[in-house]
Design an enzyme around this catalytic site. Structure first.
Site, PDB file in Angstrom:
ATOM      1  N   ASP A 222       0.815  -1.222   0.000  1.00 18.08           N
ATOM      2  CA  ASP A 222       0.000   0.000   0.000  1.00 18.08           C
ATOM      3  C   ASP A 222       0.846   1.269   0.000  1.00 18.08           C
ATOM      4  O   ASP A 222       0.459   2.287   0.564  1.00 18.08           O
ATOM      5  CB  ASP A 222      -0.953   0.008   1.211  1.00 18.08           C
ATOM      6  CG  ASP A 222      -1.909  -1.164   1.204  1.00 18.08           C
ATOM      7  OD1 ASP A 222      -2.258  -1.638   0.107  1.00 18.08           O
ATOM      8  OD2 ASP A 222      -2.293  -1.625   2.294  1.00 18.08           O
ATOM      9  N   ASP A 223       2.010   1.216  -0.631  1.00 20.32           N
ATOM     10  CA  ASP A 223       2.925   2.357  -0.577  1.00 20.32           C
ATOM     11  C   ASP A 223       3.413   2.769  -1.960  1.00 20.32           C
ATOM     12  O   ASP A 223       4.420   3.448  -2.083  1.00 20.32           O
ATOM     13  CB  ASP A 223       4.122   2.025   0.330  1.00 20.32           C
ATOM     14  CG  ASP A 223       4.880   3.262   0.767  1.00 20.32           C
ATOM     15  OD1 ASP A 223       4.238   4.311   0.960  1.00 20.32           O
ATOM     16  OD2 ASP A 223       6.124   3.190   0.899  1.00 20.32           O
TER      17      ASP A 223
END
Length: 278
Positions: A222-223
């Site tokens: 999620d980055d």
């Protein structure tokens, strides 16, 4: 008359806009729209130009390469429809939104197939005459499961993979194979509440707004580079289930808006950030 999109990313230096525009002028092209941005901290130049005219793509790229810095990345295409494969698990809201948009040609994309690790959404997909591939993940490793997905993907000539609530962590090998081609929707306004149960985390924290984030997938959970985000206001009277229900509406909107930007070639990836000309 042909319509083209020219995207250039390179080190910044004086006269770039003039040089690029002059090449287009001398080759009898008409500039319909032009956007540019300079990242002064990194000394990087980004330019997106829509132009019209009959074009020898390779010849024009060669000419531009001669007048641009050595590190220039030149992308020259027509605004073609993007072919897409969608990956899903159980939740239908993002998939159904994309299938309807695809059915009525509301976005610049064409859904080739849907792949799911459950078969719950098979009937929904079938209503739109789109192939559904069921690849269960039980009793096999993550690597084995994603190898099976990769084998299915070999059947399709696609531009992007869209994770429409595909609740599986992708392996580094899979991400590397499709670098900058995988787009995810995350049920949180990143970087807040990374990982599982974001609405439970948000409720426990007593937040006054919730959101969603669409981003390119990288090895870091999620980055990846963020494409689009949005929020809605909430209050103390709403529990975690209420937040999750509201969040689905945000997720649909955010994913669709992100895909519009990407599919219309308006997004540049700059390390772990994006430059977007809306």
């Amino acid at each position: 008359m042909q319509k083209h999109i020219l995207r250039i990313a390179c080190s910044d230096e004086k006269g770039l806009i003039y040089r690029i525009s002059n090449v287009l002028f001398e080759n009898n092209f008409n500039i319909d729209r032009n956007d540019e941005f300079v990242d002064s901290e990194k000394n990087l130049f980004f330019m997106r130009t829509e132009f019209s005219g009959d074009c020898d793509v390779q010849n024009l790229k060669n000419i531009l390469q001669e007048i641009l810095p050595e590190d220039a990345k030149i992308n020259l295409t027509q605004n073609k429809v993007k072919n897409v494969v969608i990956l899903v698990t159980k939740e239908h809201h993002c998939l159904s939104d994309l299938l309807i948009r695809n059915e009525f040609n509301e976005m610049n994309f064409n859904v080739l197939s849907v792949i799911g690790n459950y078969d719950i959404l098979k009937d929904l997909t079938g209503k739109f005459d789109i192939p559904f591939h069921y690849i269960p993940a039980e009793n096999i490793s993550r690597e084995e499961h994603q190898q099976k997905i990769a084998e299915i993907l070999e059947q399709y000539d696609f531009d992007y993979l869209v994770l429409a609530k595909f609740m599986r962590i992708l392996t580094p090998e899979f991400v590397k194979k499709f670098k900058h081609k995988i787009i995810n929707i995350h049920h949180s306004f990143l970087p807040a509440f990374i990982g599982a149960n974001p609405y439970k985390q948000a409720h426990e924290r007593g937040v006054k707004m919730i959101g969603a984030t669409s981003h390119f997938v990288t090895d870091d959970l999620d980055d990846g580079p963020i494409i689009y985000q949005d929020i809605i206001k909430v209050n103390h009277a709403q529990n975690a289930k209420d937040l999750a229900k509201l969040g689905k509406e945000v997720e649909k909107k955010v994913l669709a808006e992100a895909l519009k930007l990407v599919f219309n070639d308006k997004v540049f990836i700059d390390d772990n950030k994006t430059v977007i000309f809306e």
